[in-house]
Design a protein around this motif. Structure first.
Motif, short mmCIF file in Angstrom:
data_model
loop_
_atom_site.label_atom_id
_atom_site.label_comp_id
_atom_site.label_asym_id
_atom_site.label_seq_id
_atom_site.Cartn_x
_atom_site.Cartn_y
_atom_site.Cartn_z
N LEU A 77 0.85 -1.18 0.00
CA LEU A 77 0.00 0.00 0.00
C LEU A 77 0.89 1.24 0.00
CD1 LEU A 77 -2.46 -1.22 2.78
CD2 LEU A 77 -2.90 -1.23 0.30
N PRO A 121 0.44 5.14 -0.55
CA PRO A 121 -0.44 6.29 -0.78
C PRO A 121 0.16 7.29 -1.78
CG PRO A 121 -0.24 5.79 1.55
CD PRO A 121 0.80 4.98 0.85
N CYS A 155 -3.70 6.22 -2.25
CA CYS A 155 -4.41 5.08 -2.82
C CYS A 155 -5.69 4.83 -2.04
CB CYS A 155 -3.54 3.83 -2.85
SG CYS A 155 -3.02 3.24 -1.22
N GLN A 176 -7.31 -2.39 -4.99
CA GLN A 176 -6.57 -1.19 -4.63
C GLN A 176 -6.54 -0.27 -5.84
OE1 GLN A 176 -2.24 0.36 -2.91
NE2 GLN A 176 -2.33 -1.57 -4.00
N THR A 209 -5.02 3.17 -7.57
CA THR A 209 -3.96 4.18 -7.52
C THR A 209 -4.33 5.29 -8.51
OG1 THR A 209 -2.71 2.92 -9.17
CG2 THR A 209 -2.21 2.50 -6.85
N PHE A 266 -6.75 12.28 -7.21
CA PHE A 266 -6.93 11.90 -5.81
C PHE A 266 -7.56 13.06 -5.04
CE2 PHE A 266 -5.30 11.09 -1.43
CZ PHE A 266 -5.93 9.87 -1.23
#
Length: 295
Positions: A70, A72, A74, A123, A125, A133
């Motif tokens: 993971l 970020p 994300c 997940q 991205t 984002f």
């Protein structure tokens, strides 16, 4: 390794009664993660859907045999009944939203193709996304403010914000997914309801004919639906779910092979072993041994 799977009716570490149908909960990632030293054991929530929006730090998702990094920024989508755990870097930042599964089913009752997509462990991205984002964060912050304040038509506003948030995530998820062949909403409703009936009847063996009767359609119709959406027969869909559940028990509990068999509704452990080997090319015992489970 625990005797049984960790299955929480509430949030991680909580065993309270199921939440109401319109339930939505939000908390900072650190609130619960700090309590457990940033290590969350693998567990599942039978009827709760979780959405993690990570903004800083790093970590690893542990889901059955998957170890997913993971990084970020994300977003992580975890459907109900999905075994998952985490190893977070201390101080990792983000928000965790938890929804009752029924609330999402209600929100997207007229858009079952969206529901089909968001009910996948995924997940997301944002390196090459047309949706930034920052847009997700804006919707997230707007939802948090609405949760925290007392305003007219609060529930109605939250429903629309949730729809917008998931529709944005749906569009992003389509970048890397093979599109599902177009199906009408009614067909997708039958398929998703079929999946839910299989899950709800996990401990009670049922035939495809029984499921078809519960859906008030014929077995021929049910098979056509499954072929159209996942290119499998209805029986294959049932078997695939049972094998997925069997793997959870074999690798994450101390149940004997016979106990796993009975837990999944098989009256004959030998038949369960044959089916498992047909699907995985390994016997349950060999699968458990090969993947580090307890014999």
């Amino acid at each position: 390794m625990s005797r049984d799977l960790k299955n929480f009716k509430g949030l991680y570490g909580e065993h309270q009664l199921p939440f109401p149908e319109n339930f939505i909960h939000r908390e900072l990632l650190a609130v619960r993660s700090k309590l457990y030293g940033w290590e969350i054991d693998q567990h599942l929530h039978t009827n709760l859907y979780q959405l993690f929006i990570f903004t800083a730090g790093s970590g690893t998702l542990l889901s059955e045999q998957q170890h997913l990094s993971l990084q970020p920024p994300c977003v992580l989508m975890i459907p109900a009944n999905t075994l998952h755990g985490f190893a977070f870097q201390a101080g990792m930042e983000g928000d965790v939203f938890t929804f009752s599964e029924s609330s999402l089913e209600h929100l997207f009752s007229d858009a079952q193709h969206v529901l089909l997509e968001i009910k996948k462990l995924n997940q997301l991205t944002f390196d090459h996304s047309e949706i930034s984002f920052n847009e997700i964060v804006w919707l997230k912050d707007k939802t948090i403010r609405e949760l925290d304040e007392v305003q007219p038509e609060k529930q109605y506003t939250l429903q629309h914000l949730t729809q917008l948030l998931f529709l944005s995530l749906y569009r992003i998820s389509l970048r890397s997914e093979t599109p599902v062949p177009p199906s009408d909403n009614r067909t997708l409703t039958y398929f998703l309801t079929f999946q839910k009936l299989i899950r709800q009847g996990l401990n009670e063996p049922k035939s495809v004919q029984h499921y078809a009767r519960e859906l008030t359609i014929t077995t021929v119709h049910l098979n056509r639906i499954c072929q159209a959406i996942v290119k499998k027969s209805a029986l294959q869909v049932v078997h695939e779910f049972l094998i997925t559940e069997a793997k959870k028990y074999l690798l994450n509990t101390t149940y004997s092979l016979s106990e796993v068999s009975y837990r999944l509704g098989f009256k004959d452990p030998a038949y369960f072993s044959r089916l498992f080997k047909k699907q995985t090319q390994l016997s349950p015992r060999a699968y458990r041994q090969q993947h580090g489970g307890r014999l």
